[in-house]
Motif scaffolding. Structure first.
Motif, PDB file in Angstrom:
ATOM      1  N   SER A   1      32.895  19.686  44.713  1.00 52.75           N
ATOM      2  CA  SER A   1      34.156  18.928  44.870  1.00 52.75           C
ATOM      3  C   SER A   1      33.954  17.688  45.729  1.00 52.75           C
ATOM      4  O   SER A   1      34.761  17.359  46.599  1.00 52.75           O
TER       5      SER A   1
ATOM      6  N   PRO B   1      33.345  13.656  45.343  1.00 56.32           N
ATOM      7  CA  PRO B   1      33.283  12.504  44.428  1.00 56.32           C
ATOM      8  C   PRO B   1      32.085  11.620  44.727  1.00 56.32           C
ATOM      9  O   PRO B   1      31.669  11.481  45.877  1.00 56.32           O
TER      10      PRO B   1
ATOM     11  N   ARG C   1      39.295   8.641  44.265  1.00 60.61           N
ATOM     12  CA  ARG C   1      38.872  10.006  43.872  1.00 60.61           C
ATOM     13  C   ARG C   1      38.982  10.983  45.034  1.00 60.61           C
ATOM     14  O   ARG C   1      39.170  12.171  44.825  1.00 60.61           O
TER      15      ARG C   1
ATOM     16  N   PRO D   1      41.338  13.919  43.252  1.00 64.64           N
ATOM     17  CA  PRO D   1      40.090  14.424  42.655  1.00 64.64           C
ATOM     18  C   PRO D   1      40.154  14.582  41.132  1.00 64.64           C
ATOM     19  O   PRO D   1      39.111  14.637  40.477  1.00 64.64           O
TER      20      PRO D   1
END
Length: 335
Positions: free
Chosen positions: A142, A144, A309, A313
């Motif tokens: 998780s 970016p 992001r 996300p």
């Protein structure tokens, strides 16, 4: 001697006559607070020597405030300036740079394991090769990532990139229209996405222009590698009309090799072009015809995409491409 107790946000709130949450809002960018309260809290904090605790803020916001920047050890001479601009842009977003250097592509897995331990908010990768397997790891963690100055057509990655195709074709058009017939490509390392893209574009376009059998030799983006690879190649091959270098640093090395060891002239005996637009390319002894990358646009776009992001996300991957500027120097002969 007893150690002085650290001043907390509760101490500042009590002294300023406001709530602790008001003190927190003052020191958290983007949070609303009245001008009067802000001025009062900052004045009190300065008087008491208070500074917000970054670790405590991380626990509250669930963000570390750090962005990892991965830089190749074969860094372009532009990259110190790129790092400076990235640092400025990230600071505007209350983020700090955590720098990692990568010597070889096969060390990437170990480097990524190190990055995960810092729980960074995101990653910007400069001059590092990432395959789909590596990119999948970022989704798994998780985290970016934005790839700086590279295209990854086979992957849905966030990228910012200079238009290498347009730039390379502009350079070759100048050479072709000046009646150059024979060419040599000095490419960057074959584990570099950018070097491979530039080489492939040059080879393909020269073929389209009916230039046959253009030889390719390789350097590592460095000055000495260009000199050495050219010297070795010229032991068994004639000097071509034009040399297309993958970057300006190698173009500078080529020019010095031609002048110092061959006692020949650029551009009278051979034309040379580069890519990147580093400041040294414009120095009097070189004045290389090159493509200057829009560095400030690239760095701002990289940070903008990353911040989007981090906050969202689920946002779709995005690729932004910017056109470089043709810099016409004195390294091409009109034949």
């Amino acid at each position: 001697m007893s150690q002085q107790k650290r001043v907390t946000s509760y101490d500042v709130a009590r002294e300023a006559g406001v709530s602790q949450s008001a003190v927190s809002r003052v020191f958290r960018p983007g949070f609303s607070v009245s001008k009067k309260t802000r001025e009062k809290v900052i004045a009190t904090a300065n008087e008491m020597g208070y500074r917000p605790n970054a670790i405590a803020r991380m626990l509250i916001t669930k963000q570390s405030g750090m962005v990892a920047v991965i830089l190749s050890s074969r860094a372009n001479l532009n990259y110190p300036e790129v790092l400076s601009e990235l640092n400025k842009e990230l600071a505007l977003n209350n983020k700090r740079v955590l720098l990692f250097t990568l010597d070889h592509a096969d060390e990437l897995d170990e480097l990524l394991e190190n990055i995960w331990t810092f729980q960074v908010d995101g990653v910007i990768a400069l001059a590092a090769h990432f395959d789909s397997k590596s990119l999948d790891l970022f989704a798994k963690h998780s985290t970016p990532i934005v790839l700086y100055n590279r295209n990854v057509p086979e992957s849905s990655a966030n990228t910012v990139c200079c238009n290498h195709e347009k730039g390379i074709k502009q350079l070759i058009d100048l050479l072709h229209n000046s009646n150059h017939k024979s060419y040599l490509i000095i490419a960057g390392p074959d584990d570099s996405d950018v070097a491979n893209e530039r080489r492939e574009i040059a080879e393909s376009y020269l073929q389209a222009l009916k230039v046959q059998d253009t030889p390719v030799i390789y350097g590592d983006y460095g000055y000495e590698s260009a000199r050495n690879s050219l010297a070795q190649w010229l032991k068994t091959n004639p000097l071509p009309d034009a040399i297309i270098c993958s970057n300006d640093v190698m173009a500078i090395g080529v020019i010095d090799e031609i002048k110092q060891n061959l006692n020949l002239s650029v551009p009278d005996d051979v034309s040379v072009v580069g890519f990147d637009g580093i400041s040294a390319a414009a120095w009097y002894n070189y004045q290389i015809t090159t493509i200057q990358q829009p560095m400030k646009q690239l760095t701002k776009a990289a940070v903008d995409i990353l911040m989007e992001r981090i906050e969202n996300p689920q946002a779709a991957a995005e690729a932004r491409v910017f056109t470089g500027s043709l810099i016409t120097g004195n390294s091409i002969k009109q034949r």
